[in-house]
Design a protein around this motif. Structure first.
Motif, PDB file in Angstrom:
ATOM      1  N   UNK A 163       0.819  -1.216   0.000  1.00 42.41           N
ATOM      2  CA  UNK A 163       0.000   0.000   0.000  1.00 42.41           C
ATOM      3  C   UNK A 163       0.853   1.267   0.000  1.00 42.41           C
ATOM      4  N   UNK A 164       0.368   2.300  -0.677  1.00 39.94           N
ATOM      5  CA  UNK A 164       1.101   3.574  -0.754  1.00 39.94           C
ATOM      6  C   UNK A 164       1.308   4.183   0.622  1.00 39.94           C
ATOM      7  N   UNK A 165       0.407   3.916   1.557  1.00 35.72           N
ATOM      8  CA  UNK A 165       0.504   4.483   2.906  1.00 35.72           C
ATOM      9  C   UNK A 165       1.550   3.781   3.777  1.00 35.72           C
ATOM     10  N   UNK A 166       2.116   2.675   3.282  1.00 40.93           N
ATOM     11  CA  UNK A 166       3.113   1.926   4.047  1.00 40.93           C
ATOM     12  C   UNK A 166       4.417   2.719   4.135  1.00 40.93           C
ATOM     13  N   UNK A 167       4.997   2.782   5.327  1.00 39.09           N
ATOM     14  CA  UNK A 167       6.285   3.468   5.500  1.00 39.09           C
ATOM     15  C   UNK A 167       7.346   2.790   4.645  1.00 39.09           C
ATOM     16  N   UNK A 168       8.296   3.546   4.165  1.00 41.06           N
ATOM     17  CA  UNK A 168       9.345   2.997   3.297  1.00 41.06           C
ATOM     18  C   UNK A 168      10.209   1.976   4.032  1.00 41.06           C
ATOM     19  N   UNK A 169      10.307   2.075   5.360  1.00 45.80           N
ATOM     20  CA  UNK A 169      11.125   1.133   6.133  1.00 45.80           C
ATOM     21  C   UNK A 169      10.387  -0.172   6.440  1.00 45.80           C
ATOM     22  N   UNK A 170       9.074  -0.199   6.207  1.00 40.32           N
ATOM     23  CA  UNK A 170       8.272  -1.382   6.514  1.00 40.32           C
ATOM     24  C   UNK A 170       8.456  -2.454   5.438  1.00 40.32           C
ATOM     25  N   UNK A 171       8.440  -3.719   5.861  1.00 43.56           N
ATOM     26  CA  UNK A 171       8.544  -4.840   4.913  1.00 43.56           C
ATOM     27  C   UNK A 171       7.195  -5.503   4.711  1.00 43.56           C
ATOM     28  N   UNK A 172       6.113  -4.875   5.171  1.00 43.82           N
ATOM     29  CA  UNK A 172       4.785  -5.465   5.016  1.00 43.82           C
ATOM     30  C   UNK A 172       4.365  -5.461   3.559  1.00 43.82           C
ATOM     31  N   UNK A 173       3.793  -6.578   3.148  1.00 49.57           N
ATOM     32  CA  UNK A 173       3.283  -6.726   1.792  1.00 49.57           C
ATOM     33  C   UNK A 173       2.027  -7.585   1.868  1.00 49.57           C
ATOM     34  N   UNK A 174       1.080  -7.331   1.007  1.00 44.23           N
ATOM     35  CA  UNK A 174      -0.170  -8.095   1.007  1.00 44.23           C
ATOM     36  C   UNK A 174      -0.254  -8.967  -0.239  1.00 44.23           C
ATOM     37  N   UNK A 175      -0.629 -10.218  -0.037  1.00 45.76           N
ATOM     38  CA  UNK A 175      -0.892 -11.120  -1.147  1.00 45.76           C
ATOM     39  C   UNK A 175      -2.414 -11.162  -1.309  1.00 45.76           C
ATOM     40  N   UNK A 176      -2.866 -10.799  -2.487  1.00 42.36           N
ATOM     41  CA  UNK A 176      -4.300 -10.740  -2.771  1.00 42.36           C
ATOM     42  C   UNK A 176      -4.624 -11.860  -3.752  1.00 42.36           C
ATOM     43  N   UNK A 177      -5.443 -12.792  -3.289  1.00 39.80           N
ATOM     44  CA  UNK A 177      -5.812 -13.970  -4.085  1.00 39.80           C
ATOM     45  C   UNK A 177      -7.314 -13.869  -4.397  1.00 39.80           C
ATOM     46  N   UNK A 178      -7.639 -13.887  -5.670  1.00 43.34           N
ATOM     47  CA  UNK A 178      -9.042 -13.719  -6.082  1.00 43.34           C
ATOM     48  C   UNK A 178      -9.514 -14.923  -6.883  1.00 43.34           C
ATOM     49  N   UNK A 179     -10.748 -15.332  -6.647  1.00 43.10           N
ATOM     50  CA  UNK A 179     -11.383 -16.380  -7.440  1.00 43.10           C
ATOM     51  C   UNK A 179     -10.894 -17.789  -7.111  1.00 43.10           C
ATOM     52  N   UNK A 180     -11.202 -18.254  -5.900  1.00 41.18           N
ATOM     53  CA  UNK A 180     -10.826 -19.616  -5.529  1.00 41.18           C
ATOM     54  C   UNK A 180     -11.414 -20.613  -6.526  1.00 41.18           C
ATOM     55  N   UNK A 181     -10.586 -21.464  -7.039  1.00 38.91           N
ATOM     56  CA  UNK A 181     -11.032 -22.460  -8.032  1.00 38.91           C
ATOM     57  C   UNK A 181     -11.775 -23.587  -7.364  1.00 38.91           C
TER      58      UNK A 181
END
Length: 137
Positions: free
Chosen positions: A119-137
């Motif tokens: 997210x753009x609001x995430x601090x530059x020093x943060x290592x947080x990342x989101x995995x977005x999975x759509x459409x479970x088969x």
């Protein structure tokens, strides 16, 4: 963390599962990078297992080692089915690390679309990342 899939499913509308699961869990950061990354992956694996059910990895999969390393974090749940409905979406927060590509490859087999977002609001020093999975088969 001890919530069984059957209990979670019972909380869903008509006890048929959920359309969306959001895991915003993150370990208390200790400053020990490898420890923090491993705990983040364990939490992500718990969310993935809750959503899709028992994690079954193909023998030939190049991400097999990653998934097996965190398999024990899913706990002893006799219910092999996940609580995410077919077509549903899953969002998991991770601390970015070398195991994310393995999770990404596994999820691409289970979902129609998988993307990573910082997210753009995430601090530059943060290592947080989101995995977005759509459409479970």
């Amino acid at each position: 963390m001890a919530l069984m899939k059957l209990q979670a499913r019972a909380m869903s509308p008509q006890e048929r599962g959920f359309s969306v699961i959001l895991s915003d869990m993150c370990p208390v950061v200790s400053g020990i990078t490898t420890r923090d990354e491993a705990i983040s992956c364990e939490l992500g694996m718990r969310a993935l297992s809750l959503a899709v059910g028992k994690i079954k990895v193909k023998e030939s999969a190049d991400y097999r080692e990653t998934m097996e390393r965190f398999q024990t974090s899913t706990g002893p749940d006799p219910d092999e089915d996940g609580v995410l409905r077919r077509g549903g979406s899953l969002v998991i927060k991770f601390l970015e690390n070398e195991d994310i590509p393995g999770f990404n490859k596994f999820c691409k087999e289970k979902f129609k679309k998988v993307s990573l977002l910082r997210p753009k609001a995430t601090r530059s020093s943060s290592r947080e990342i989101y995995m977005i999975c759509e459409g479970l088969r």
